[in-house]
Write a protein that holds these residues in place. Structure first.
Motif, PDB file in Angstrom:
ATOM      1  N   PRO A 275       0.834  -1.310  -0.059  1.00 54.91           N
ATOM      2  CA  PRO A 275      -0.073   0.043  -0.108  1.00 54.91           C
ATOM      3  C   PRO A 275       0.945   1.225  -0.048  1.00 54.91           C
ATOM      4  N   TRP A 276       1.841   1.456   0.684  1.00 53.95           N
ATOM      5  CA  TRP A 276       3.025   2.419   0.678  1.00 53.95           C
ATOM      6  C   TRP A 276       3.365   2.500  -0.626  1.00 53.95           C
ATOM      7  N   ASP A 277       3.983   1.359  -1.464  1.00 52.81           N
ATOM      8  CA  ASP A 277       4.234   1.654  -2.971  1.00 52.81           C
ATOM      9  C   ASP A 277       3.069   2.295  -3.759  1.00 52.81           C
ATOM     10  N   GLN A 278       2.075   1.789  -3.550  1.00 50.11           N
ATOM     11  CA  GLN A 278       0.700   2.349  -4.229  1.00 50.11           C
ATOM     12  C   GLN A 278       0.565   3.886  -3.916  1.00 50.11           C
ATOM     13  N   GLY A 279       0.959   4.219  -2.952  1.00 50.95           N
ATOM     14  CA  GLY A 279       0.756   5.594  -2.265  1.00 50.95           C
ATOM     15  C   GLY A 279       1.585   6.768  -3.145  1.00 50.95           C
ATOM     16  N   PHE A 280       2.634   6.132  -3.461  1.00 48.50           N
ATOM     17  CA  PHE A 280       3.821   6.833  -4.361  1.00 48.50           C
ATOM     18  C   PHE A 280       3.027   6.780  -5.583  1.00 48.50           C
ATOM     19  N   ALA A 281       2.574   5.751  -6.042  1.00 48.41           N
ATOM     20  CA  ALA A 281       1.883   6.020  -7.536  1.00 48.41           C
ATOM     21  C   ALA A 281       0.718   6.487  -7.535  1.00 48.41           C
ATOM     22  N   ASN A 282       0.126   6.925  -6.688  1.00 43.78           N
ATOM     23  CA  ASN A 282      -1.230   7.737  -6.616  1.00 43.78           C
ATOM     24  C   ASN A 282      -1.086   8.897  -6.160  1.00 43.78           C
ATOM     25  N   GLY A 283      -0.136   9.370  -5.534  1.00 45.48           N
ATOM     26  CA  GLY A 283       0.214  10.366  -5.211  1.00 45.48           C
ATOM     27  C   GLY A 283      -0.483  11.080  -3.709  1.00 45.48           C
ATOM     28  N   SER A 284      -0.657   9.967  -2.860  1.00 49.00           N
ATOM     29  CA  SER A 284      -1.571  10.142  -1.981  1.00 49.00           C
ATOM     30  C   SER A 284      -1.142  10.891  -0.716  1.00 49.00           C
ATOM     31  N   PHE A 285       0.286  11.090  -0.716  1.00 55.58           N
ATOM     32  CA  PHE A 285       0.865  11.962   0.302  1.00 55.58           C
ATOM     33  C   PHE A 285       1.975  12.787  -0.125  1.00 55.58           C
ATOM     34  N   ALA A 286       2.050  13.867   0.437  1.00 53.81           N
ATOM     35  CA  ALA A 286       2.948  15.023  -0.021  1.00 53.81           C
ATOM     36  C   ALA A 286       4.446  14.797   0.418  1.00 53.81           C
ATOM     37  N   THR A 287       4.722  14.288   1.542  1.00 51.60           N
ATOM     38  CA  THR A 287       5.980  14.465   1.903  1.00 51.60           C
ATOM     39  C   THR A 287       6.632  12.966   2.540  1.00 51.60           C
ATOM     40  N   VAL A 288       7.772  12.953   2.366  1.00 50.39           N
ATOM     41  CA  VAL A 288       8.390  11.555   2.941  1.00 50.39           C
ATOM     42  C   VAL A 288       9.885  12.196   3.482  1.00 50.39           C
ATOM     43  N   ALA A 289      10.202  11.587   4.709  1.00 48.47           N
ATOM     44  CA  ALA A 289      11.752  11.790   5.001  1.00 48.47           C
ATOM     45  C   ALA A 289      12.447  10.599   4.382  1.00 48.47           C
TER      46      ALA A 289
END
Length: 445
Positions: A275-289
């Motif tokens: 789901p984290w990988d999919q979050g990148f693909a979907n642009g579902s979060f704006a920042t990541v350390a």
């Protein structure tokens, strides 16, 4: 065997990236030459059919030495040397077998890689099984805090630093613009400089006008890991005592993570899960350390839609996540030759070559002016001055006190305590108690 550690996650991330992308910052992968993964002996008969001295190097994942052509280059410089790399895919399989061989005094490779999550255990319990490399190198080549991690109380240096994981913030400037926030990386870094709580405050502002379906950050654990990586004292104090429950650094990082976990700004994703990988693909979060090695992972998982939308800014505080060492076991048959090879592989010039092949950021500062990010990578991240951002962070990372159980203690806090709050709706006090129970089991209390 526990496998859900940050360091194992790092290897998983690097494996995925190297398998699917060939860019500069493409992270490490598990090598197909995995003859040690099943526990087979790394025997060294001392020579090959041509009469050359065979040096074996035991690693986990891919260190990039073979991929960057370093082995071939060294053998060309030293025609009497043959190099064989024994690769184990996972560090949680690799390290226990190394410990067994160290204790037996046989079966070790001439050079053994040591992950940062295991270096304190090696220093505290296995130092007599490794050659003191401090007598053979100019220690000023490496960052002071990197040397300190591999140095015993009596000054013995058991490992030479390979890569490190300086931290930055990777952010979606397109989402920031839609939320009415600053998009300039320098101005953003100034807004949250010096305090992760300021980063969280910006997250609150983001959520007021967040684009539909998006959150400010991927997870509370991500913020915790980044914050704790910049603390001098985390789970152990200078004297080697376990202090996780009274550590100011842990409390500070925990409180920041709880601010995220109890708000609406987190996507509540467990890092490196699908789901984290999919979050990148979907642009579902704006920042990541993001430590340097994670950039290739972001590029691959975000895909074409992320190009030019991702940017990079300095983190609130300098922090480190990841990195390794190479040591020479005293049981090795060719110590003199192994020391020479270990020195050469970790010299600034060679570390720069590995960086040029993959995302392994050097632990030797003199290499930094020579680093050249690939054009396609810098363009993907909006032409951010990647080398400068990570170099500046690397030079100011504090030297953190470590202990033998650092890894499982940290995992207990993130994968038990924080997740209890973020995903199961428990209170911060309940999450802290759950982490504490897990840590007591880890420590045998």
């Amino acid at each position: 065997m526990r496998t859900s550690t940050r360091r194992t996650h790092r290897l998983m991330a690097l494996a995925a990236v190297a398998a699917l992308t060939t860019g500069l910052l493409a992270g490490c992968a598990s090598d197909s030459d995995d003859n040690a993964a099943d526990g087979s002996s790394n025997s060294n008969d001392g020579g090959d059919a041509q009469g050359r001295t065979t040096l074996t190097i035991g690693t986990f994942g891919v260190f990039g030495y073979k991929q960057a052509g370093l082995y071939d280059a060294y053998m060309k410089l030293h025609p009497d040397i043959s190099i064989k790399e024994n690769v184990t895919t996972r560090t949680d399989v690799y390290w226990p077998k190394v410990l067994t061989r160290l204790q037996a005094g046989s079966g070790t490779d001439d050079i053994q890689a040591i992950e940062v999550g295991n270096i304190t255990e090696a220093v505290q319990t296995q130092a007599d099984k490794f050659v003191d490399l401090g007598k053979d190198v100019d220690k000023t080549q490496w960052l002071d805090w990197k040397n300190a991690q591999a140095t015993t109380k009596d000054g013995k240096l058991i490992g030479l630093g390979t890569d490190i994981g300086p931290m930055a913030i990777c952010y979606r400037k397109d989402l920031f613009k839609k939320a009415g926030l600053e998009t300039d990386r320098t101005k953003l870094a100034a807004q949250w400089k010096g305090d992760w709580a300021k980063y969280v405050d910006l997250g609150k502002e983001y959520m007021k006008k967040a684009p539909a379906g998006t959150k400010f950050v991927d997870s509370a654990s991500s913020v915790y890991n980044a914050a704790i990586g910049g603390e001098t004292e985390a789970y152990y104090d200078k004297g080697g005592n376990v202090v996780w429950d009274t550590s100011p650094g842990v409390k500070k990082a925990w409180n920041v993570a709880m601010s995220v976990a109890t708000s609406d700004m987190s996507a509540k994703l467990k890092q490196f899960d699908k789901p984290w990988d999919q979050g990148f693909a979907n642009g579902s979060f704006a920042t990541v350390a993001c430590p340097a090695w994670m950039m290739g992972y972001i590029e691959q998982k975000s895909g074409g839609s992320g190009k030019g939308n991702w940017d990079v800014a300095a983190a609130p505080t300098a922090a480190n996540w990841g990195g390794s060492f190479v040591g020479v076991p005293t049981a090795g048959k060719h110590q003199k030759e192994a020391i020479a090879l270990a020195k050469w592989l970790t010299a600034p010039a060679q570390q720069a070559k590995v960086f040029a092949k993959q995302a392994s950021f050097p632990s030797t500062p003199s290499a930094y002016p020579t680093l050249q990010p690939a054009a396609d990578t810098t363009s993907y991240f909006s032409d951010a001055p990647i080398t400068q951002i990570f170099s500046d962070a690397a030079k100011t990372i504090p030297s953190q006190y470590h202990g033998a159980k650092d890894q499982p203690i940290g995992t207990s806090i993130t994968d038990v305590g924080i997740l209890q709050v973020e995903q199961k709706g428990k209170s911060p006090a309940q999450g802290w108690d759950a982490a504490g129970k897990e840590i007591k089991d880890v420590l045998g209390q």
